[in-house]
Structures are given as C-alpha cells and as structure tokens.
Design an enzyme around this catalytic site. Structure first.
Site, PDB file in Angstrom:
ATOM      1  N   PHE A   2       0.870  -1.179   0.000  1.00 28.09           N
ATOM      2  CA  PHE A   2       0.000   0.000   0.000  1.00 28.09           C
ATOM      3  C   PHE A   2       0.900   1.221   0.000  1.00 28.09           C
ATOM      4  CE2 PHE A   2      -1.602   3.731   2.028  1.00 28.09           C
ATOM      5  CZ  PHE A   2      -2.901   3.859   1.583  1.00 28.09           C
ATOM      6  N   GLU A   3       0.674   2.090  -0.945  1.00 30.17           N
ATOM      7  CA  GLU A   3       1.324   3.386  -0.927  1.00 30.17           C
ATOM      8  C   GLU A   3       0.557   4.334  -1.842  1.00 30.17           C
ATOM      9  OE1 GLU A   3       5.393   2.689  -2.060  1.00 30.17           O
ATOM     10  OE2 GLU A   3       4.905   2.197  -4.133  1.00 30.17           O
TER      11      GLU A   3
END
Length: 410
Positions: free
Chosen positions: A296-297
């Site tokens: 996740f980013e």
C-alpha cells in the site's frame, strides 16, 4: 318457536354485519398498503438501477473503459455519489497477471465500495505478458473510472546486461537452501526491480501525477469519505504508508552500504530535515531495517521521476543487489523517501484501514472506527506491536500517538 327463530335471524344478521365490517377494514388496509408501495416505487426508493440493461454500462473500446457517467447500482431517481470539486490527476495502479484475476477483482471491490464509487478514479493494470480478454472484461466491469492495460517492456522485466547470471543463480540456490522467502524466485526479483525503478516510467503512467498502489487480495476495512490524493497535494505530502516493519536482514545485507556510497556521491540529493532517525539508530552508520510496506502506498509520481530518485535507483541497480541479494522495493522506496524527502513530506494514514497477509492496520481510536463504519478488529492492529516501526515514525516527527494505542502494544 317464533321467538327462537327471531333470535337466530338476529344472530345471523349480526354475523353478516360483522363479516362485512372485517372485509371493509381489510380491503381498505390492503388498498392503503398497495398505495404506499406504489408511491415508494414511483419515488425510486425500491427501484434498482439497471432495469434497462444499458443503464450504467460502460462500452468497451480496446483497452480502455470510456464511460463513467453513471454509477452502477445507484437507486433510480437518486443522483450518483460524486466527489466534491475537481479530481486530482491520479490513478490506481496494479501489477498483475491474468491468473490473478479473481484476487484482484476482490481488491477492486474493496476499493470501489469503500472509496472509488464516489470519485471514479482511473485504474492502470500492468503485466509482463498481454492481458487476456477475460481479465479486461471483468476488471472493466468493476472499476467506476477508466481502465487501462499495459504490457511491460522486456528491458524492464529482465536481467540487465551487467548482471553475472551465474553468480545470481548461485545466490538463489543458497537462499533456497536457507529457506529465505522468495529467495529462489527470479520473477520476484524482476518484480522488486520493476516496482523500484520502472512502474512510474510506463507509458500509461506518464499521464498521471499521483498513484495509489493496489495488490491482489487486500482488504479495506473503513469508509474513505475524502480524497487522499487531494489531501496529499494540499498538505505537500509526497509519500505515504499504513504499515511499517523491519525487513528480513538476510535479503538486504549490503543495501545500506550501497546507500551510504550514494549519499557520499550525491550529497546534493539528501534533504535537510529528512527521516534518517526512522532508518538508523546511529546517525546513518548502520541501517535498522525499518521500512514502510509498499504493497500500500499513495505517492507523487513526479518525485519518483525526479533526478534525485532516479540517481538513487540507478546506483542501486548498478550494484546488482536486486539479483545478487533479494532487495525489495519496500526498503528501496522507504530509504529513498527517508533520505530524499523532508520528514513532513511523508504521511501515515491512520484512517485508511488495510490488510495484506499477514498484517492488519486497523485505525487506533474507537470513535474513528465507528465514524468510518470500520469492520476490522482493533486487536489485530499491527501499528504498536514490537515488530512495527510506526511508533518510531511518530517519535521522529514529534507526533502524538492516537488515543488508546497503549492498549494495542501487546
């Protein structure tokens, strides 16, 4: 006899009268209920969008979903949910293969239901092989924005010329014997190198300024009622995360040596007020292995395409650690963000609840979880456990930890 007969007649008349009253009341009540149902139907509350099979559908046009004017399953008569104000120049991006279809379909539903059904952002899918029609058809039907499909150039998913293939093979064999996760995988190394240095340079990605990375089989546990892309832009953030932890030491034994060599060669790229305190316990002499989990980013693509970041990636790539060891894109992104950005340019999204096997980020704070309709168990939250680095991030930035974090440290 006569009086008895009269009594019977009266009873019969009373019975008929009673039945007539019951029938009248029942008939009136049924009519009223039908009338109410008719009014609900007219108002659209009980109607389902899509009675007309064309409603809400998006025509296929090659590899792109071109129509997002209506939201599927919006009740008839009610306007579709939309974002307030203009959208950012942003996209979701997913690296996937055709065999990942049903796992990524699950992820898309999570993202659409919790966020994108109100904002309709695009989605870019990347693959080292051509996407098949089933993958395109299913994913296009799930995404409320436009969908784009790109094939990765061979040079971005292969061994660079300077890599000694025999040496790389021996490393994989050794890691396999030591049972290091993905230690013997060639494709995993190509993936890490690609995510570290090439995904943001794909032709489709050049159209965007912001990205949100989504992987197969993730979960989002809470509603996201605002635009994180806009939040990042408005608050001058360039990189963000929801989970952090220590990297496997065996996979990156010389990564910090290469980083120190880069810092010495390019002092102009090292930001003042950076996050060295997140990465090192001794001012940069050694690496403590903390990194932000990159599955996740949300980040700024212009930063990744900057000379500072590209110089860092090229230095690492020349040293060969993606193949001679097993450098992951998560520590690469994290070290780059920690050194090349000011610490206030990195953001922790406490309110975006997320799961990727085996870790969970569940927002700390009961009010936050209730307000956002979260369905995660706060006992599963990884943030304040001993193997997490999130507490360190709060400390170096002088941030107050969310109320209740003490109860989740065990």
């Amino acid at each position: 006899m006569a009086s008895g007969t009269a009594r019977y007649l009266r009873y019969i008349l009373f019975a008929f009268f009673g039945l007539a009253v019951v029938y009248f009341i029942s008939s009136s009540s049924s009519t009223q209920r039908l009338g109410n149902l008719s009014e609900f139907t007219k108002s659209g509350i009980l109607s389902q969008a899509g009675k007309n099979p064309q409603a809400g559908q998006k025509p296929a046009d090659g590899d792109t979903n071109l129509s997002t004017e209506t939201t599927p399953n919006t009740p008839a008569g009610l306007p579709p949910a939309t974002a307030d104000g203009p959208r950012m120049n942003a996209t979701f991006v997913t690296l996937a293969r055709n065999s990942d279809l049903w796992e990524i379909a699950r992820s898309i539903r999570q993202v659409e239901d919790r966020f994108n059904r109100k904002f309709h952002y695009d989605w870019v899918f990347l693959n080292d092989k051509p996407f098949d029609e089933t993958f395109k058809k299913v994913t296009t039907s799930l995404v409320s924005g436009k969908t784009h499909y790109g094939q990765i150039p061979v040079e971005h998913w292969s061994f660079p010329d300077h890599i000694d293939q025999d040496r790389a093979r021996k490393v994989r064999e050794d890691m396999a014997q030591r049972k290091i996760i993905y230690g013997d995988s060639v494709s995993y190394r190509h993936m890490c190198r690609f995510e570290s240095g090439f995904f943001f340079r794909q032709e489709l990605m050049l159209n965007y300024e912001w990205y949100w990375r989504v992987e197969p089989s993730i979960e989002l546990f809470c509603d996201i009622d605002y635009d994180p892309f806009k939040f990042m832009a408005d608050n001058k953030k360039k990189y963000s995360f929801v989970l952090s932890l220590y990297e496997y030491v065996e996979t990156i034994p010389t990564l910090w040596d290469s980083t120190k060599k880069f810092m010495k060669a390019h002092p102009e790229h090292i930001a003042e007020g950076n996050s060295m305190g997140f990465l090192s316990d001794d001012g940069g002499e050694t690496y403590n292995h903390c990194h932000m989990w990159s599955n996740f980013e949300i980040g700024n693509l212009d930063w990744l395409r900057s000379k500072a970041y590209l110089d860092y990636f090229e230095a690492l790539d020349q040293d060969g650690g993606f193949f001679y060891e097993r450098w992951g894109d998560a520590p690469v992104h994290s070290i780059a963000a920690g050194l090349l950005l000011k610490k206030e340019e990195i953001h922790f999204f406490n309110d975006i609840a997320y799961y990727h096997v085996p870790f969970t980020h569940c927002p700390t704070g009961e009010k936050t979880r209730l307000d956002l309709k979260c369905h995660c168990n706060p006992k599963d939250n990884f943030d304040w456990k001993g193997y997490s680095c999130t507490s360190r991030f709060f400390d170096i930035n002088g941030l107050s930890k969310p109320e209740g974090y003490e109860n989740q440290q065990d």
